[in-house]
Scaffold this motif. Sequence first.
Motif, PDB file in Angstrom:
ATOM      1  N   VAL A 193       0.355  -0.926   0.083  1.00 35.19           N
ATOM      2  CA  VAL A 193      -0.170   0.003   0.083  1.00 35.19           C
ATOM      3  C   VAL A 193       0.668   1.023  -0.001  1.00 35.19           C
ATOM      4  N   ASN A 194       0.623   2.219  -1.005  1.00 38.02           N
ATOM      5  CA  ASN A 194       1.710   3.407  -0.602  1.00 38.02           C
ATOM      6  C   ASN A 194       0.594   4.665   0.353  1.00 38.02           C
ATOM      7  N   LEU A 195       1.869   4.396   1.191  1.00 42.02           N
ATOM      8  CA  LEU A 195       0.842   5.628   2.106  1.00 42.02           C
ATOM      9  C   LEU A 195       0.579   6.580   1.774  1.00 42.02           C
ATOM     10  N   THR A 196       1.084   7.120   0.977  1.00 39.37           N
ATOM     11  CA  THR A 196       0.999   8.347   0.762  1.00 39.37           C
ATOM     12  C   THR A 196      -0.368   9.175   0.603  1.00 39.37           C
ATOM     13  N   GLU A 197      -1.227   7.772  -0.804  1.00 36.63           N
ATOM     14  CA  GLU A 197      -2.741   7.448  -1.095  1.00 36.63           C
ATOM     15  C   GLU A 197      -3.485   7.373   0.603  1.00 36.63           C
ATOM     16  N   LEU A 198      -2.854   7.052   1.583  1.00 36.04           N
ATOM     17  CA  LEU A 198      -3.869   7.613   2.806  1.00 36.04           C
ATOM     18  C   LEU A 198      -3.901   8.137   3.506  1.00 36.04           C
ATOM     19  N   SER A 199      -5.727   8.670   4.085  1.00 34.59           N
ATOM     20  CA  SER A 199      -5.697   9.713   4.946  1.00 34.59           C
ATOM     21  C   SER A 199      -4.852   9.795   5.792  1.00 34.59           C
TER      22      SER A 199
ATOM     23  N   ILE B  12       4.530   7.651  10.003  1.00 38.61           N
ATOM     24  CA  ILE B  12       4.859   8.754  11.365  1.00 38.61           C
ATOM     25  C   ILE B  12       5.508   9.443  10.519  1.00 38.61           C
ATOM     26  N   GLU B  13       6.404   9.313   9.470  1.00 35.58           N
ATOM     27  CA  GLU B  13       7.187  10.365   8.889  1.00 35.58           C
ATOM     28  C   GLU B  13       6.415  10.634   8.055  1.00 35.58           C
ATOM     29  N   VAL B  14       5.208   9.837   6.849  1.00 32.20           N
ATOM     30  CA  VAL B  14       3.844  10.494   5.660  1.00 32.20           C
ATOM     31  C   VAL B  14       3.272  11.273   6.659  1.00 32.20           C
ATOM     32  N   MET B  15       2.748  10.852   7.655  1.00 28.17           N
ATOM     33  CA  MET B  15       1.786  11.627   9.020  1.00 28.17           C
ATOM     34  C   MET B  15       2.457  12.717   9.184  1.00 28.17           C
ATOM     35  N   ASN B  16       3.226  13.531   9.452  1.00 24.73           N
ATOM     36  CA  ASN B  16       4.687  14.373   9.236  1.00 24.73           C
ATOM     37  C   ASN B  16       4.175  15.358   8.231  1.00 24.73           C
TER      38      ASN B  16
ATOM     39  N   PRO C 206      -6.111   9.862   9.157  1.00 24.72           N
ATOM     40  CA  PRO C 206      -7.348   9.109  10.257  1.00 24.72           C
ATOM     41  C   PRO C 206      -6.845   7.318  10.242  1.00 24.72           C
ATOM     42  N   GLN C 207      -6.750   7.195   7.937  1.00 25.75           N
ATOM     43  CA  GLN C 207      -5.855   5.882   8.116  1.00 25.75           C
ATOM     44  C   GLN C 207      -4.782   5.479   8.617  1.00 25.75           C
ATOM     45  N   LEU C 208      -4.172   6.112   8.698  1.00 25.03           N
ATOM     46  CA  LEU C 208      -2.367   6.349   8.593  1.00 25.03           C
ATOM     47  C   LEU C 208      -2.826   6.606  10.090  1.00 25.03           C
ATOM     48  N   GLU C 209      -4.145   7.036  10.723  1.00 26.22           N
ATOM     49  CA  GLU C 209      -3.818   7.333  12.888  1.00 26.22           C
ATOM     50  C   GLU C 209      -3.705   5.493  12.701  1.00 26.22           C
ATOM     51  N   GLY C 210      -4.971   5.163  12.175  1.00 23.56           N
ATOM     52  CA  GLY C 210      -5.040   3.355  12.617  1.00 23.56           C
ATOM     53  C   GLY C 210      -4.151   2.777  12.450  1.00 23.56           C
ATOM     54  N   LEU C 211      -3.201   2.590  10.899  1.00 21.17           N
ATOM     55  CA  LEU C 211      -2.252   2.176  10.736  1.00 21.17           C
ATOM     56  C   LEU C 211      -1.105   1.835  12.012  1.00 21.17           C
ATOM     57  N   LYS C 212      -0.765   3.411  11.673  1.00 20.42           N
ATOM     58  CA  LYS C 212      -0.196   3.470  13.271  1.00 20.42           C
ATOM     59  C   LYS C 212      -0.184   2.292  14.436  1.00 20.42           C
ATOM     60  N   THR C 213      -1.556   3.453  15.077  1.00 18.16           N
ATOM     61  CA  THR C 213      -1.612   2.537  16.082  1.00 18.16           C
ATOM     62  C   THR C 213      -1.910   0.794  15.939  1.00 18.16           C
TER      63      THR C 213
ATOM     64  N   LYS D  17       1.461  14.605   6.006  1.00 14.72           N
ATOM     65  CA  LYS D  17       0.603  15.799   5.332  1.00 14.72           C
ATOM     66  C   LYS D  17       0.123  16.929   6.623  1.00 14.72           C
ATOM     67  N   ILE D  18       0.805  16.716   7.448  1.00 12.67           N
ATOM     68  CA  ILE D  18       0.146  17.462   8.340  1.00 12.67           C
ATOM     69  C   ILE D  18       0.641  18.861   8.237  1.00 12.67           C
ATOM     70  N   GLN D  19       2.118  18.628   7.626  1.00 11.12           N
ATOM     71  CA  GLN D  19       2.872  20.385   7.694  1.00 11.12           C
ATOM     72  C   GLN D  19       1.683  20.299   6.168  1.00 11.12           C
ATOM     73  N   GLN D  20       1.652  20.020   5.326  1.00 17.52           N
ATOM     74  CA  GLN D  20       0.874  20.392   4.031  1.00 17.52           C
ATOM     75  C   GLN D  20      -0.856  20.772   4.257  1.00 17.52           C
ATOM     76  N   LEU D  21      -1.000  20.310   5.434  1.00 20.45           N
ATOM     77  CA  LEU D  21      -2.029  20.745   6.054  1.00 20.45           C
ATOM     78  C   LEU D  21      -2.593  22.214   6.378  1.00 20.45           C
ATOM     79  N   GLN D  22      -1.107  21.925   7.146  1.00 22.94           N
ATOM     80  CA  GLN D  22      -1.147  23.700   7.984  1.00 22.94           C
ATOM     81  C   GLN D  22      -0.688  24.288   6.777  1.00 22.94           C
ATOM     82  N   SER D  23       0.029  24.127   5.833  1.00 22.48           N
ATOM     83  CA  SER D  23       0.778  24.739   5.363  1.00 22.48           C
ATOM     84  C   SER D  23      -0.600  25.636   4.236  1.00 22.48           C
TER      85      SER D  23
END
Length: 153
Positions: free
Chosen positions: A3-9, A130-134, A11-18, A136-142
């Motif tokens: 699965v390409n991690l960058t394609e996940l949202s 975690i890296e992909v989540m970070n 919430p999906q990344l958070e679930g995968l991390k958990t 995506k979070i930076q992209q959302l913030q920008s």
Amino acid sequence: MAVNLTELSLPQLEGLKTQLEQETEFLTSSIGQLKVVQTKYVEAKDSLSVLNKNNAGKQLLVPLTSSMYVPGTLNDVEHVLVDVGTGYYVEKDVNDTKEFFKRKIDFLTKQMEKIQPALQEKHGMKQAVIEVMNIKIQQLQSQQASQSGATKA
């Protein structure tokens, strides 16, 4: 299936991390439990060194529980009762017992060696998530910062 991690949202990344954290904790716990059992076998194997002809007839303390002992005399230094599991005990001579414990220790070592790569893989996957989540979070913030800047103008 990859699965390409960058394609996940997020919430999906958070679930995968958990999920990966839970699997990592389980594998770490499994290794810890195997080490505890292995240590008990090593201690049991080492304690067999007391059983030699020089110690025959000597006084010793026999454990009844982990905190209660009774005095006893060491009569048979050539045979021991070995707990082979599920409440069964087998009488073995000292050399056979040492071999039995050695096989158990080797088996547990191999099991830990099998689990270790899986643990490292799960840990690496968690770090990637975690890296992909970070990112995506930076992209959302920008995006939010640029949108709020556009609305102010």
